[in-house]
Design a protein around this motif. Sequence first.
Motif, mmCIF file in Angstrom:
data_model
loop_
_atom_site.group_PDB
_atom_site.id
_atom_site.type_symbol
_atom_site.label_atom_id
_atom_site.label_comp_id
_atom_site.label_asym_id
_atom_site.label_seq_id
_atom_site.Cartn_x
_atom_site.Cartn_y
_atom_site.Cartn_z
ATOM 1 N N ASP A 157 0.864 -1.182 0.000
ATOM 2 C CA ASP A 157 0.000 0.000 0.000
ATOM 3 C C ASP A 157 0.901 1.232 0.000
ATOM 4 O O ASP A 157 1.533 1.547 1.006
ATOM 5 C CB ASP A 157 -0.896 -0.025 1.241
ATOM 6 C CG ASP A 157 -1.956 1.073 1.225
ATOM 7 O OD1 ASP A 157 -2.069 1.778 0.201
ATOM 8 O OD2 ASP A 157 -2.660 1.223 2.238
ATOM 9 N N GLU A 158 0.998 1.897 -1.144
ATOM 10 C CA GLU A 158 1.831 3.094 -1.304
ATOM 11 C C GLU A 158 3.277 2.827 -0.854
ATOM 12 O O GLU A 158 3.793 3.478 0.060
ATOM 13 C CB GLU A 158 1.244 4.262 -0.512
ATOM 14 C CG GLU A 158 -0.161 4.655 -0.916
ATOM 15 C CD GLU A 158 -0.222 5.385 -2.254
ATOM 16 O OE1 GLU A 158 0.836 5.822 -2.738
ATOM 17 O OE2 GLU A 158 -1.317 5.491 -2.812
ATOM 18 N N PRO A 159 3.967 1.879 -1.481
ATOM 19 C CA PRO A 159 5.282 1.463 -0.970
ATOM 20 C C PRO A 159 6.370 2.517 -1.079
ATOM 21 O O PRO A 159 7.392 2.409 -0.394
ATOM 22 C CB PRO A 159 5.623 0.253 -1.845
ATOM 23 C CG PRO A 159 4.878 0.489 -3.119
ATOM 24 C CD PRO A 159 3.590 1.129 -2.686
ATOM 25 N N THR A 160 6.195 3.542 -1.927
ATOM 26 C CA THR A 160 7.232 4.566 -2.044
ATOM 27 C C THR A 160 6.749 5.932 -1.559
ATOM 28 O O THR A 160 7.361 6.952 -1.873
ATOM 29 C CB THR A 160 7.739 4.679 -3.502
ATOM 30 O OG1 THR A 160 6.632 5.004 -4.358
ATOM 31 C CG2 THR A 160 8.360 3.374 -3.956
ATOM 32 N N ALA A 161 5.673 5.946 -0.775
ATOM 33 C CA ALA A 161 5.193 7.207 -0.219
ATOM 34 C C ALA A 161 6.282 7.848 0.637
ATOM 35 O O ALA A 161 6.993 7.174 1.370
ATOM 36 C CB ALA A 161 3.945 6.963 0.624
ATOM 37 N N SER A 162 6.426 9.157 0.518
ATOM 38 C CA SER A 162 7.371 9.968 1.310
ATOM 39 C C SER A 162 8.825 9.770 0.930
ATOM 40 O O SER A 162 9.708 10.313 1.584
ATOM 41 C CB SER A 162 7.212 9.703 2.825
ATOM 42 O OG SER A 162 5.881 9.914 3.238
ATOM 43 N N LEU A 163 9.112 8.992 -0.098
ATOM 44 C CA LEU A 163 10.499 8.814 -0.526
ATOM 45 C C LEU A 163 10.865 9.858 -1.565
ATOM 46 O O LEU A 163 10.053 10.229 -2.420
ATOM 47 C CB LEU A 163 10.694 7.416 -1.127
ATOM 48 C CG LEU A 163 10.456 6.226 -0.200
ATOM 49 C CD1 LEU A 163 10.741 4.920 -0.938
ATOM 50 C CD2 LEU A 163 11.312 6.323 1.051
ATOM 51 N N ASP A 164 12.113 10.328 -1.514
ATOM 52 C CA ASP A 164 12.575 11.236 -2.548
ATOM 53 C C ASP A 164 12.713 10.458 -3.855
ATOM 54 O O ASP A 164 12.734 9.222 -3.865
ATOM 55 C CB ASP A 164 13.908 11.871 -2.146
ATOM 56 C CG ASP A 164 15.017 10.843 -1.975
ATOM 57 O OD1 ASP A 164 15.487 10.313 -3.000
ATOM 58 O OD2 ASP A 164 15.408 10.565 -0.831
#
Length: 246
Positions: A157-164
């Motif tokens: 669920d949104e595995p790259t949320a908040s990553l640059d």
Amino acid sequence: MNAIQVESLSKRYDAVLAVDNIDFTVRPGATFGLLGGNGAGKTTTIAMLLALIVPTSGRITVLGHDMATDRYAALARMNFSSPYVALPHRLSVMQNLRVYGHLYNVRKVDARIATLARELDLGAILHRPAGELSAGQKTRVALAKALINKPEVLLLDEPTASLDPDTGDMVRTWLEQYRADSGCTILLASHNMAEVERLCTDVAMLKQGRIVDRGSPADLLARYGRHDLEAVFLDIARDRRQSVPV
């Protein structure tokens, strides 16, 4: 045998029909995208796949096991990641990963943690309390937790949320390689349409709890006459569908 099979699945909360009679299958080794706006039913569907929520009606089979009657045989071979589910804040990253490793009976758990720390760039934060991490660090730790048991089915669920962008690209590359090497089946819920185009072999578009369209990213782009999946998403969200509803 499909890795995931969902048949006539519904979930009602009093007057709200959160998931409305959906069907889909995911082939072994595929990456399947479950897309939709906020409130479309993605999280509820994932929670039912994990047997955290009991469906109102319908059937879920994962790795050949009926999740209503034989869930534990499947759950041992699955895992889940979401940056919105917090790990115990006072435990260090290492302690958290050890706990989950022992829950899954992972052999040589410290060696597995060392491998994940190297591949997901966690070395500098292994001994920091989980509550002191940045959002991006928490996302990478959540992914490490989800991979501790080398799952055959991985729900993201949104595995790259908040990553640059650089770290997000690294994680997507790592997921592609993990799937290719292990044959893992991945179900991905994401609002990042470029990520979906890159990772997914098939997608289902959810709106108000129903699947309103499905197909490969290339099929959807051709059907809607669009150049990217974000435009397709907006067409569906704003009722500008050109395809025939499924």
